[in-house]
Design a protein around this motif. Structure first.
Motif, PDB file in Angstrom:
ATOM      1  N   GLN A  88      -2.831   6.767  -1.698  1.00 53.96           N
ATOM      2  CA  GLN A  88      -2.097   5.710  -2.370  1.00 53.96           C
ATOM      3  C   GLN A  88      -0.771   6.248  -2.917  1.00 53.96           C
ATOM      4  OE1 GLN A  88      -3.275   2.753  -1.819  1.00 53.96           O
ATOM      5  NE2 GLN A  88      -5.036   3.771  -0.875  1.00 53.96           N
ATOM      6  N   LEU A  89       0.154   5.346  -3.221  1.00 50.98           N
ATOM      7  CA  LEU A  89       1.481   5.743  -3.679  1.00 50.98           C
ATOM      8  C   LEU A  89       1.795   5.115  -5.033  1.00 50.98           C
ATOM      9  CD1 LEU A  89       3.571   5.300  -0.397  1.00 50.98           C
ATOM     10  CD2 LEU A  89       2.759   7.456  -1.384  1.00 50.98           C
ATOM     11  N   SER A  90       2.658   5.782  -5.793  1.00 49.68           N
ATOM     12  CA  SER A  90       3.206   5.244  -7.031  1.00 49.68           C
ATOM     13  C   SER A  90       4.470   6.029  -7.365  1.00 49.68           C
ATOM     14  CB  SER A  90       2.197   5.353  -8.192  1.00 49.68           C
ATOM     15  OG  SER A  90       1.902   6.704  -8.467  1.00 49.68           O
ATOM     16  N   GLY A  91       5.270   5.483  -8.279  1.00 52.66           N
ATOM     17  CA  GLY A  91       6.509   6.162  -8.658  1.00 52.66           C
ATOM     18  C   GLY A  91       7.578   6.010  -7.597  1.00 52.66           C
ATOM     19  N   THR A  92       8.483   6.979  -7.522  1.00 57.45           N
ATOM     20  CA  THR A  92       9.594   6.920  -6.566  1.00 57.45           C
ATOM     21  C   THR A  92       9.116   7.285  -5.161  1.00 57.45           C
ATOM     22  OG1 THR A  92      11.203   7.495  -8.288  1.00 57.45           O
ATOM     23  CG2 THR A  92      11.880   7.819  -5.998  1.00 57.45           C
ATOM     24  N   VAL A  93       9.394   6.401  -4.210  1.00 53.06           N
ATOM     25  CA  VAL A  93       9.008   6.609  -2.811  1.00 53.06           C
ATOM     26  C   VAL A  93      10.253   6.414  -1.954  1.00 53.06           C
ATOM     27  CG1 VAL A  93       7.545   5.852  -0.922  1.00 53.06           C
ATOM     28  CG2 VAL A  93       6.681   5.772  -3.266  1.00 53.06           C
ATOM     29  N   THR A  94      10.540   7.363  -1.100  1.00 54.86           N
ATOM     30  CA  THR A  94      11.778   7.325  -0.322  1.00 54.86           C
ATOM     31  C   THR A  94      11.615   6.536   0.976  1.00 54.86           C
ATOM     32  OG1 THR A  94      11.274   9.347   0.916  1.00 54.86           O
ATOM     33  CG2 THR A  94      12.392   9.596  -1.223  1.00 54.86           C
ATOM     34  N   TYR A  95      12.755   6.145   1.517  1.00 53.16           N
ATOM     35  CA  TYR A  95      12.796   5.474   2.814  1.00 53.16           C
ATOM     36  C   TYR A  95      12.106   6.326   3.878  1.00 53.16           C
ATOM     37  CZ  TYR A  95      14.782   3.642   7.189  1.00 53.16           C
ATOM     38  OH  TYR A  95      14.947   3.147   8.456  1.00 53.16           O
ATOM     39  N   SER A  96      12.388   7.624   3.886  1.00 46.84           N
ATOM     40  CA  SER A  96      11.821   8.493   4.927  1.00 46.84           C
ATOM     41  C   SER A  96      10.297   8.575   4.818  1.00 46.84           C
ATOM     42  CB  SER A  96      12.437   9.889   4.849  1.00 46.84           C
ATOM     43  OG  SER A  96      12.186  10.490   3.599  1.00 46.84           O
ATOM     44  N   GLN A  97       9.760   8.546   3.591  1.00 46.33           N
ATOM     45  CA  GLN A  97       8.309   8.550   3.424  1.00 46.33           C
ATOM     46  C   GLN A  97       7.683   7.310   4.049  1.00 46.33           C
ATOM     47  OE1 GLN A  97       8.617   9.500  -1.039  1.00 46.33           O
ATOM     48  NE2 GLN A  97       6.572  10.251  -0.548  1.00 46.33           N
TER      49      GLN A  97
END
Length: 217
Positions: A123-132
């Motif tokens: 799962q993801l949270s916080g700052t997530v980049t375009y490349s990710q």
């Protein structure tokens, strides 16, 4: 194979036995589920997987199976349900050979449909980049193509972003580094890669519960 503008969902073959008040029991052969789970061992797509869920036909929300188990003439084994309501089926070549039946009881009062879904492992949270997110989308597309088979390039839809789902239904929004803001509605928000832009990022206010493919209409 079926798809909608919100997520990709692949229907597996099963025997469905209806109970009263819409309670249902699904019966699968393990080999059928294995044929889809085997894509989870690909080293080319380490961040995504194939997963099994049940969805309320009326509301679109996830159902929590009441009970799930495998059995044959000699053995019976309970199956776990994940915190995100995923039906967790082990991937085991020995089980494929034994080919037990997989039973799942769904709640009474709800008509729950079975679906096979592509989603992220973490799962993801916080700052997530375009490349990710681009890397995740590319892996999801690869798995979708594999599930589609030899001629998938002829009809497989293009995944252009992700659907973020959250267990917390409190009002919130996704902030883009380019100034765009998207509200999280009923625990979901669709994020297009083109909305983020190369070299930019988004801020996810809390940890997701599921990250699914998104195909615009």
């Amino acid at each position: 194979m079926k798809h909608s503008k919100k997520l990709v969902s692949l229907t597996a073959l099963s025997l469905l036995v209806s109970f009263s008040s819409w309670g249902q029991q699904y019966v699968f052969t393990y080999s059928k589920l294995y044929s889809q789970l085997k894509h989870n061992v690909s080293k080319a797509n380490p961040d995504v997987k194939v997963a099994f869920f049940f969805t309320n036909k009326g509301t679109g929300k996830l159902c929590t199976p009441v009970k799930a188990w495998m059995e044959n003439q000699k053995h019976s084994e309970q199956l776990k349900i994940g915190v995100n309501k995923e039906l967790i089926v082990p991937l085991d070549s020995n089980l494929k050979e034994a080919n037990p039946l997989v039973f799942v009881d769904t709640p009474t009062g709800k008509q729950c449909d079975f679906s096979t879904t592509i989603m992220t492992r973490e799962q993801l949270s916080g700052t997530v980049t375009y490349s990710q997110l681009q890397n995740i989308v590319e892996q999801m597309q690869s798995v979708l193509n594999e599930l589609g088979g030899m001629f998938s390039s002829w009809f497989t839809p293009k995944i252009e972003g992700v659907t973020l789902e959250f267990s917390d239904k409190l009002p919130a929004e996704i902030e883009f580094s380019n100034g765009l803001v998207k509200p999280i509605t009923d625990g979901k928000v669709h994020i297009l890669l083109s909305d983020i832009g190369t070299g930019r990022s988004i801020i996810i206010p809390e940890q997701t519960s599921r990250i699914l493919p998104y195909i615009p209409k």
